[in-house]
Write a protein that holds these residues in place. Structure first.
Motif, PDB file in Angstrom:
ATOM      1  N   LYS A  64      30.763  52.147  53.709  1.00  0.00           N
ATOM      2  CA  LYS A  64      29.197  52.420  53.662  1.00  0.00           C
ATOM      3  C   LYS A  64      29.687  53.363  51.987  1.00  0.00           C
ATOM      4  CE  LYS A  64      27.416  54.950  56.877  1.00  0.00           C
ATOM      5  NZ  LYS A  64      27.024  56.312  57.647  1.00  0.00           N
ATOM      6  N   VAL A  65      30.778  53.906  51.955  1.00  0.00           N
ATOM      7  CA  VAL A  65      30.978  54.603  50.773  1.00  0.00           C
ATOM      8  C   VAL A  65      32.350  55.268  50.459  1.00  0.00           C
ATOM      9  CG1 VAL A  65      30.959  56.812  52.561  1.00  0.00           C
ATOM     10  CG2 VAL A  65      30.584  56.866  49.456  1.00  0.00           C
ATOM     11  N   THR A  66      33.030  55.063  49.026  1.00  0.00           N
ATOM     12  CA  THR A  66      34.528  54.896  49.416  1.00  0.00           C
ATOM     13  C   THR A  66      34.361  56.687  48.746  1.00  0.00           C
ATOM     14  OG1 THR A  66      34.523  54.813  47.058  1.00  0.00           O
ATOM     15  CG2 THR A  66      34.245  52.370  48.264  1.00  0.00           C
ATOM     16  N   GLY A  67      35.896  57.509  48.843  1.00  0.00           N
ATOM     17  CA  GLY A  67      36.593  58.397  48.469  1.00  0.00           C
ATOM     18  C   GLY A  67      35.388  58.822  46.718  1.00  0.00           C
ATOM     19  N   PRO A  68      35.531  57.875  45.781  1.00  0.00           N
ATOM     20  CA  PRO A  68      34.885  58.096  44.279  1.00  0.00           C
ATOM     21  C   PRO A  68      33.448  58.816  44.654  1.00  0.00           C
ATOM     22  CG  PRO A  68      37.010  56.720  44.230  1.00  0.00           C
ATOM     23  CD  PRO A  68      36.507  56.752  45.638  1.00  0.00           C
ATOM     24  N   GLU A  69      33.454  57.330  45.254  1.00  0.00           N
ATOM     25  CA  GLU A  69      31.418  57.608  45.617  1.00  0.00           C
ATOM     26  C   GLU A  69      30.654  58.684  45.966  1.00  0.00           C
ATOM     27  OE1 GLU A  69      30.205  52.498  45.834  1.00  0.00           O
ATOM     28  OE2 GLU A  69      31.148  53.277  47.745  1.00  0.00           O
ATOM     29  N   PHE A  70      31.454  58.904  46.685  1.00  0.00           N
ATOM     30  CA  PHE A  70      31.241  60.256  48.060  1.00  0.00           C
ATOM     31  C   PHE A  70      31.755  61.720  46.848  1.00  0.00           C
ATOM     32  CE2 PHE A  70      32.348  63.836  50.666  1.00  0.00           C
ATOM     33  CZ  PHE A  70      30.968  63.728  51.785  1.00  0.00           C
ATOM     34  N   GLU A  71      32.428  61.291  46.343  1.00  0.00           N
ATOM     35  CA  GLU A  71      32.676  62.373  45.092  1.00  0.00           C
ATOM     36  C   GLU A  71      32.310  62.377  44.528  1.00  0.00           C
ATOM     37  OE1 GLU A  71      36.998  62.691  43.860  1.00  0.00           O
ATOM     38  OE2 GLU A  71      37.639  62.550  46.139  1.00  0.00           O
ATOM     39  N   GLN A  72      31.719  61.702  43.217  1.00  0.00           N
ATOM     40  CA  GLN A  72      30.251  61.561  42.517  1.00  0.00           C
ATOM     41  C   GLN A  72      28.913  61.943  42.916  1.00  0.00           C
ATOM     42  OE1 GLN A  72      29.552  57.470  41.301  1.00  0.00           O
ATOM     43  NE2 GLN A  72      28.444  58.188  40.085  1.00  0.00           N
ATOM     44  N   ALA A  73      28.361  61.915  44.315  1.00  0.00           N
ATOM     45  CA  ALA A  73      27.185  62.167  44.743  1.00  0.00           C
ATOM     46  C   ALA A  73      27.318  63.443  45.419  1.00  0.00           C
ATOM     47  CB  ALA A  73      27.795  61.783  46.295  1.00  0.00           C
ATOM     48  N   VAL A  74      28.580  64.079  45.617  1.00  0.00           N
ATOM     49  CA  VAL A  74      28.912  65.730  46.094  1.00  0.00           C
ATOM     50  C   VAL A  74      28.290  66.494  44.667  1.00  0.00           C
ATOM     51  CG1 VAL A  74      30.016  67.378  46.412  1.00  0.00           C
ATOM     52  CG2 VAL A  74      29.733  65.567  48.304  1.00  0.00           C
ATOM     53  N   ASN A  75      28.887  65.788  43.320  1.00  0.00           N
ATOM     54  CA  ASN A  75      29.321  66.155  42.322  1.00  0.00           C
ATOM     55  C   ASN A  75      27.562  66.472  42.305  1.00  0.00           C
ATOM     56  OD1 ASN A  75      31.853  66.722  42.096  1.00  0.00           O
ATOM     57  ND2 ASN A  75      32.526  65.007  40.940  1.00  0.00           N
ATOM     58  N   ALA A  76      27.113  65.061  42.426  1.00  0.00           N
ATOM     59  CA  ALA A  76      25.848  65.529  41.827  1.00  0.00           C
ATOM     60  C   ALA A  76      24.873  66.313  42.223  1.00  0.00           C
ATOM     61  CB  ALA A  76      25.204  63.668  41.905  1.00  0.00           C
ATOM     62  N   LEU A  77      24.829  66.720  43.746  1.00  0.00           N
ATOM     63  CA  LEU A  77      24.305  67.467  44.682  1.00  0.00           C
ATOM     64  C   LEU A  77      24.355  68.903  43.635  1.00  0.00           C
ATOM     65  CD1 LEU A  77      24.827  66.045  48.093  1.00  0.00           C
ATOM     66  CD2 LEU A  77      22.812  66.207  46.127  1.00  0.00           C
ATOM     67  N   THR A  78      26.006  69.378  43.528  1.00  0.00           N
ATOM     68  CA  THR A  78      26.572  70.397  43.114  1.00  0.00           C
ATOM     69  C   THR A  78      25.896  71.358  41.657  1.00  0.00           C
ATOM     70  OG1 THR A  78      28.592  69.576  42.342  1.00  0.00           O
ATOM     71  CG2 THR A  78      28.062  70.472  44.779  1.00  0.00           C
ATOM     72  N   ARG A  79      25.518  69.855  40.840  1.00  0.00           N
ATOM     73  CA  ARG A  79      25.149  70.451  39.419  1.00  0.00           C
ATOM     74  C   ARG A  79      23.614  70.482  39.403  1.00  0.00           C
ATOM     75  NH1 ARG A  79      29.252  66.073  37.974  1.00  0.00           N
ATOM     76  NH2 ARG A  79      27.893  64.462  38.351  1.00  0.00           N
ATOM     77  N   ALA A  80      22.882  69.801  40.888  1.00  0.00           N
ATOM     78  CA  ALA A  80      21.497  69.854  40.992  1.00  0.00           C
ATOM     79  C   ALA A  80      21.809  71.299  41.456  1.00  0.00           C
ATOM     80  CB  ALA A  80      21.003  68.446  41.929  1.00  0.00           C
ATOM     81  N   GLY A  81      22.221  71.833  41.864  1.00  0.00           N
ATOM     82  CA  GLY A  81      22.160  73.318  41.807  1.00  0.00           C
ATOM     83  C   GLY A  81      22.385  73.680  43.981  1.00  0.00           C
ATOM     84  N   PHE A  82      23.120  72.760  44.654  1.00  0.00           N
ATOM     85  CA  PHE A  82      22.573  72.913  46.044  1.00  0.00           C
ATOM     86  C   PHE A  82      24.868  73.229  46.220  1.00  0.00           C
ATOM     87  CE2 PHE A  82      19.788  69.211  46.257  1.00  0.00           C
ATOM     88  CZ  PHE A  82      19.510  69.285  47.397  1.00  0.00           C
ATOM     89  N   GLN A  83      24.090  74.078  46.760  1.00  0.00           N
ATOM     90  CA  GLN A  83      25.498  74.915  47.188  1.00  0.00           C
ATOM     91  C   GLN A  83      26.464  74.108  48.528  1.00  0.00           C
ATOM     92  OE1 GLN A  83      26.237  77.975  45.405  1.00  0.00           O
ATOM     93  NE2 GLN A  83      24.818  77.120  44.649  1.00  0.00           N
ATOM     94  N   GLY A  84      27.677  74.487  48.618  1.00  0.00           N
ATOM     95  CA  GLY A  84      28.675  73.866  48.989  1.00  0.00           C
ATOM     96  C   GLY A  84      27.983  74.465  51.334  1.00  0.00           C
ATOM     97  N   LYS A  85      27.323  75.599  51.291  1.00  0.00           N
ATOM     98  CA  LYS A  85      27.081  76.011  52.990  1.00  0.00           C
ATOM     99  C   LYS A  85      26.277  75.073  53.316  1.00  0.00           C
ATOM    100  CE  LYS A  85      25.029  79.655  51.181  1.00  0.00           C
ATOM    101  NZ  LYS A  85      24.359  81.219  50.998  1.00  0.00           N
ATOM    102  N   GLN A  86      25.517  74.334  51.965  1.00  0.00           N
ATOM    103  CA  GLN A  86      23.559  73.164  52.826  1.00  0.00           C
ATOM    104  C   GLN A  86      24.143  71.560  52.017  1.00  0.00           C
ATOM    105  OE1 GLN A  86      22.234  74.810  48.036  1.00  0.00           O
ATOM    106  NE2 GLN A  86      20.173  74.274  49.805  1.00  0.00           N
ATOM    107  N   ILE A  87      25.676  71.168  52.465  1.00  0.00           N
ATOM    108  CA  ILE A  87      25.860  70.208  52.771  1.00  0.00           C
ATOM    109  C   ILE A  87      26.840  70.192  53.381  1.00  0.00           C
ATOM    110  CG2 ILE A  87      26.818  68.161  51.292  1.00  0.00           C
ATOM    111  CD1 ILE A  87      26.091  69.523  49.106  1.00  0.00           C
ATOM    112  N   GLY A  88      26.388  69.165  55.013  1.00  0.00           N
ATOM    113  CA  GLY A  88      27.662  69.122  55.855  1.00  0.00           C
ATOM    114  C   GLY A  88      27.956  67.676  56.045  1.00  0.00           C
TER     115      GLY A  88
END
Length: 185
Positions: free
Chosen positions: A114-138
């Motif tokens: 479904k997802v690799t580590g690098p793909e997952f990290e890319q998604a997390v980076n996109a979300l945090t750059r957009a303004g999401f905080q870690g506590k919003q992401i489970g």
């Protein structure tokens, strides 16, 4: 198509409502019913995003519709682009859940890739750059996958926490009719 997933068994026909129909329903819920919190229970929310979710979120933003979206089902991190992350943030997404299951690359491949580590990290980076905080992401993680030891689970929890995210540990349970069921039965 994950080896443990029962979505195709429960709902063999994949359908999506038009973005306009969903937007009109959101307008009604917000303006007539005064509902501000909307949970989107959709395992395939990001499928066909350019013709489905993106136009919907653009309408929400253009209308200035004040809603808080919550996504309790795990999103496919592979499909979270910079554009998608920005639209999600600007349209009012508040609670996100991502599917990871395990950080072990071999097990990721063995269970469907479904997802690799690098793909997952890319998604997390996109979300945090957009303004999401870690506590919003489970992040959904499995414990008890066939052949999985506690060290793998612990390493996955540390990996998720290292990214500043919340680990949501879920007990693996094989479902009749899935590939995993036939292997384990």
């Amino acid at each position: 198509r994950c080896t443990y997933c029962a979505s195709r068994l429960l709902s063999p026909q994949f359908t999506q409502r038009s973005p306009e129909a969903v937007f009109q329903e959101l307008l009604h819920l917000r303006r007539v019913k005064d509902i501000q919190d909307v949970a989107l229970y959709d395992d395939a929310l990001l499928v066909n995003a350019s013709t489905h979710l993106e136009p919907l979120l653009e309408q929400v933003i253009a209308a200035g519709l004040s809603v808080r979206f919550h996504v309790p089902n795990g999103l496919h991190a592979r499909y979270i682009t910079e554009r998608m992350a920005s639209l999600m943030f600007r349209s009012g997404f508040t609670t996100l859940r991502l599917s990871l299951e395990t950080a072990d690359p071999q097990r990721q491949q063995a269970t469907g890739g479904k997802v690799t580590g690098p793909e997952f990290e890319q998604a997390v980076n996109a979300l945090t750059r957009a303004g999401f905080q870690g506590k919003q992401i489970g992040v959904y993680l499995f414990v008890g996958l066939p052949g999985q030891d506690w060290q793998e689970t612990e390493a996955t929890i540390h990996y998720v926490h290292g990214l500043g995210l919340l680990a949501n540990v879920c007990e693996y349970s094989p479902i009749p009719g899935t590939p995993d069921w036939s292997i384990l039965a």
